[in-house]
Design an enzyme around this catalytic site. Structure first.
Site, PDB file in Angstrom:
ATOM      1  N   LYS A 154      34.955 -19.800  30.256  1.00 40.51           N
ATOM      2  CA  LYS A 154      35.250 -18.498  29.823  1.00 40.51           C
ATOM      3  C   LYS A 154      36.236 -19.239  28.741  1.00 40.51           C
ATOM      4  CE  LYS A 154      35.716 -13.639  29.447  1.00 40.51           C
ATOM      5  NZ  LYS A 154      35.786 -12.581  29.650  1.00 40.51           N
TER       6      LYS A 154
ATOM      7  N   ASP B 157      39.578 -11.390  23.083  1.00 44.13           N
ATOM      8  CA  ASP B 157      38.605 -10.248  23.128  1.00 44.13           C
ATOM      9  C   ASP B 157      38.756  -8.318  23.018  1.00 44.13           C
ATOM     10  OD1 ASP B 157      36.073  -8.835  24.433  1.00 44.13           O
ATOM     11  OD2 ASP B 157      37.034  -9.069  26.468  1.00 44.13           O
TER      12      ASP B 157
ATOM     13  N   LYS C 247      37.261  -2.047  22.648  1.00 42.50           N
ATOM     14  CA  LYS C 247      37.965  -1.583  24.035  1.00 42.50           C
ATOM     15  C   LYS C 247      40.032  -0.923  23.460  1.00 42.50           C
ATOM     16  CE  LYS C 247      38.202  -6.086  26.464  1.00 42.50           C
ATOM     17  NZ  LYS C 247      37.789  -5.593  27.524  1.00 42.50           N
TER      18      LYS C 247
ATOM     19  N   ASP D  74      41.816 -14.352  27.873  1.00 44.64           N
ATOM     20  CA  ASP D  74      40.324 -14.510  27.576  1.00 44.64           C
ATOM     21  C   ASP D  74      39.965 -16.162  27.695  1.00 44.64           C
ATOM     22  OD1 ASP D  74      39.266 -12.759  29.271  1.00 44.64           O
ATOM     23  OD2 ASP D  74      37.799 -12.047  27.402  1.00 44.64           O
TER      24      ASP D  74
ATOM     25  N   ASP E 210      31.551  -5.441  24.974  1.00 46.49           N
ATOM     26  CA  ASP E 210      32.497  -5.670  26.226  1.00 46.49           C
ATOM     27  C   ASP E 210      32.211  -7.189  26.963  1.00 46.49           C
ATOM     28  OD1 ASP E 210      35.425  -6.543  25.970  1.00 46.49           O
ATOM     29  OD2 ASP E 210      35.653  -4.105  27.190  1.00 46.49           O
TER      30      ASP E 210
ATOM     31  N   GLU F  50      30.956  -9.690  27.795  1.00 52.26           N
ATOM     32  CA  GLU F  50      31.102 -11.078  26.507  1.00 52.26           C
ATOM     33  C   GLU F  50      30.501 -12.178  27.270  1.00 52.26           C
ATOM     34  OE1 GLU F  50      33.860  -9.575  27.078  1.00 52.26           O
ATOM     35  OE2 GLU F  50      35.065 -11.060  26.841  1.00 52.26           O
TER      36      GLU F  50
ATOM     37  N   ARG G 164      30.009 -13.054  30.258  1.00 54.08           N
ATOM     38  CA  ARG G 164      29.035 -13.838  30.477  1.00 54.08           C
ATOM     39  C   ARG G 164      27.957 -14.925  29.688  1.00 54.08           C
ATOM     40  NH1 ARG G 164      27.968  -8.288  33.928  1.00 54.08           N
ATOM     41  NH2 ARG G 164      29.821  -7.481  33.218  1.00 54.08           N
TER      42      ARG G 164
HETATM   43  N1  BES Z   1      37.760 -10.247  29.125  1.00 55.67           N
HETATM   44  C1  BES Z   1      37.705  -8.906  29.849  1.00 55.67           C
HETATM   45  C2  BES Z   1      38.296  -8.716  31.319  1.00 55.67           C
HETATM   46  C3  BES Z   1      39.507  -8.639  31.755  1.00 55.67           C
HETATM   47  C4  BES Z   1      39.774  -7.397  32.288  1.00 55.67           C
HETATM   48  C5  BES Z   1      40.156 -10.186  32.174  1.00 55.67           C
HETATM   49  C6  BES Z   1      41.382  -7.248  32.231  1.00 55.67           C
HETATM   50  C7  BES Z   1      41.566  -9.881  32.552  1.00 55.67           C
HETATM   51  C8  BES Z   1      42.269  -8.540  32.066  1.00 55.67           C
HETATM   52  C9  BES Z   1      36.225  -8.981  30.031  1.00 55.67           C
HETATM   53  O1  BES Z   1      35.159  -9.341  28.936  1.00 55.67           O
HETATM   54  C10 BES Z   1      35.747  -6.952  30.292  1.00 55.67           C
HETATM   55  O2  BES Z   1      36.003  -7.059  29.360  1.00 55.67           O
HETATM   56  N2  BES Z   1      34.750  -6.885  30.763  1.00 55.67           N
HETATM   57  C11 BES Z   1      33.872  -5.132  31.024  1.00 55.67           C
HETATM   58  C12 BES Z   1      32.979  -6.140  31.936  1.00 55.67           C
HETATM   59  C13 BES Z   1      32.454  -4.512  31.353  1.00 55.67           C
HETATM   60  C14 BES Z   1      31.985  -3.877  30.193  1.00 55.67           C
HETATM   61  C15 BES Z   1      29.923  -4.096  32.147  1.00 55.67           C
HETATM   62  C16 BES Z   1      35.345  -5.049  32.540  1.00 55.67           C
HETATM   63  O3  BES Z   1      35.420  -5.659  33.282  1.00 55.67           O
HETATM   64  O4  BES Z   1      35.528  -3.486  31.963  1.00 55.67           O
HETATM   65 ZN    ZN Z   2      36.581 -11.211  28.060  1.00 52.86          ZN
HETATM   66 MN    MN Z   3      35.115  -8.084  27.555  1.00 49.93          MN
END
Ligand code: BES
Ligand code: ZN
Ligand code: MN
Length: 500
Positions: A261, A266, A273, A284, A343, A345, A347
């Site tokens: 990834k 992000d 966010k 990210d 968010d 993204e 996947r």
């Molecule tokens: N990049 C984030 C996940 C992340 C969070 C990585 C903290 C490192 C530290 C990912 O893209 C994300 O935002 N995931 C969301 C998914 C949700 C919207 C289903 C999450 O984990 O909140």
């Molecule tokens: Zn992310």
């Molecule tokens: Mn994200």
């Protein structure tokens, strides 16, 4: 980068700014570790006592400095803690961490000699790697380049000439350099590292090491139908890229695909966010950096495997052209996905890359991603989750990570969690499902894109990819390069003919 060499000189006669020895916790106070004999003699047998007086206990993370007596050519002795003294042998991770602590404590000095236990090739490699990783510093943006890392590390070893010790140091050098490159990529500010820039770095480094690197730009992605990468990249003025890095060996024992990834930033996109959640989101792309480092390491080590690295690069930004919550994307390979949260993204870009990777029919696909906050909530910030469509593969990767000093834990992919992503949507799938078990839901989403018959594993490195606490062992603040060693170990096992 800090130079590393091996010497068979005696600790007493070596000229250096500091001489590093190990101390451990024994049943009756501190114990000097193997390697410290000559130093101990110079102190006329009083070293342990002196160190105790100065407060040394042998605990992990401890660093105690003592001025040298007349018999030593080095100005200073630095005693680093190894933790509990096991019968004569030390955990490799304790050696890596102690060498890392020493390298950090000696930042700014020119030359340090490591007289830590290095009796086997494994111990030699551990000390060398810990030292190189601990010496890492990222000074790109500091006026004057920031604090200088220790200039030169000299490993004192009686095994210098032996073939396996040489190979061990060479491996530490390769993996240490490539991990530090991955750390640089993660630490670079996101205004200086966008998908195009990352792809250019991969191309240049690939060329340097004789790897074939192909880059799909936004036009090629459009032509190929890479709806996930394009959908995520839409909101940014920096368009997405898919980078393919190919390493082949004439006597390859297996074909592996590593997918990373690579969200260079992000923001969350339209599902922005909140403040407090995006300050570290330059990390990210740590999965893509780890994959790249692992493929280059495999090439430099000449492992008998074929590895194709896939870097799924995009920047996730909100704008008038950004993907909206509610949009439907047509992914590479034809599946449709309703984006309920922009968010989620990672996947989406990974799905495209996993389908593309699968077309080449590798034996195994391993993806590496800072995928979910949920995995961090579950496992904390030092352990990554391992999921797979094959129990044996999941356990192989978990075991491999432990052997190289990376903490991981096997996680399930409970089939009932799939439902939330397939119900009440106008598309084949939604990019979100149940909130509970969010890390596993993300894993189940990816699984949908793995071609029949291919073994697949997913490493969610959201926790350990970026270290926000105080430095410890060989881990600095910022990018850690987690998963690189697990991938390299896995490739080594495959090269040796090991099963998935
Ligand atoms: N990049 C984030 C996940 C992340 C969070 C990585 C903290 C490192 C530290 C990912 O893209 C994300 O935002 N995931 C969301 C998914 C949700 C919207 C289903 C999450 O984990 O909140
Ligand atoms: Zn992310
Ligand atoms: Mn994200």
């Amino acid at each position: 980068m800090t130079a590393l060499s091996v010497s068979t000189s005696s600790a007493a006669s070596l000229r250096a700014d500091a001489l590093v020895i190990g101390v451990a916790k024994g049943p009756k106070g501190i114990v000097l570790a193997p390697g410290a004999e000559a130093v101990s003699e110079a102190f006329e047998g009083k070293l342990a006592e002196i160190l105790s007086t100065l407060g040394a206990t042998g605990a992990e993370g401890e660093a105690v400095k003592v001025p040298s007596p007349a018999g030593l050519k080095a100005a200073l002795v630095l005693a680093v803690g190894l933790g509990d003294a096991a019968e004569g042998s030390y955990e490799l991770e304790a050696l890596r961490r102690a060498a890392g602590v020493a390298a950090r404590a000696l930042a700014g000095s020119k030359k340090a000699a490591l007289a830590l236990p290095a009796e086997s090739a494994e111990e030699t490699e551990a000390v060398a790697l810990g030292g190189l990783l601990g010496a890492y510093a990222f000074g790109t943006y500091k006026s004057g380049g920031g604090k200088e890392p220790v200039g030169e590390l000299i490993l004192l070893s009686t095994r210098k000439g032996s073939k396996d010790a040489k190979a061990a140091v060479e491996r530490a050098l390769v993996v240490g350099e490539e991990m530090n490159r991955a750390r640089d990529l993660v630490n670079t500010a996101p205004n200086d590292l966008n998908p195009k820039g990352f792809a250019a770095i991969a191309q240049a480094a690939g060329k340097e090491h004789g790897l074939k690197v192909e880059v799909l730009d936004e036009k090629a992605l459009l032509k190929g139908g890479f709806g996930g990468l394009l959908g995520v990249g839409n909101g940014s003025t920096n368009p997405p890229r898919l980078v393919k890095v190919a390493y082949t060996h004439p006597k390859a024992k297996a074909s592996l695909a590593f997918v990373g990834k690579g969200i260079t930033y992000d923001s969350g996109g339209i599902s922005l966010k909140p403040a407090g959640h995006n300050e570290t989101m330059k990390c990210d792309m740590a999965g893509a950096a780890a994959v790249f480092a692992a493929v280059v390491s495999a090439k430099r080590l000449g492992l008998a495997v074929n590895i194709t690295g896939w870097l799924a690069l995009a920047e996730n930004m909100p704008s008038g052209s950004a993907t909206r919550p509610g949009d439907v994307l047509r992914m590479y390979g034809g599946k449709t996905v309703e984006v309920l949260n922009t968010d989620a993204e990672g996947r989406l870009v990974l799905a495209d890359a996993i389908v593309r990777a699968g077309e080449e029919k590798p034996d195994v696909i391993v993806d590496v991603a800072t995928l979910t906050g949920a995995m961090m909530l579950a496992l904390g910030s030092r352990t990554f989750g391992v999921m797979a469509n094959n129990d044996e593969l999941r356990s192989t990767l978990h075991t491999a990570s432990g052997e190289v000093g990376e903490q991981s834990w096997p996680m399930p992919l409970p089939p009932e969690l799939r439902k939330g992503m397939t119900e009440s949507t106008i598309a084949d799938l939604a990019n979100m499902g149940e909130r509970m078990g969010g890390g596993l839901v993300a894993g189940l989403f990816l699984k949908e894109f793995v071609a029949e018959g291919i073994d697949w594993a997913h490493l969610d490195i959201a926790g350990p990819a970026f270290h926000e606490g105080a430095p410890f062992g060989y881990t600095p603040k910022g990018g850690t390069a987690t998963a690189v060693r697990t991938l390299v170990r896995f490739a080594e096992q495959k090269a040796a003919g090991g099963k998935a």
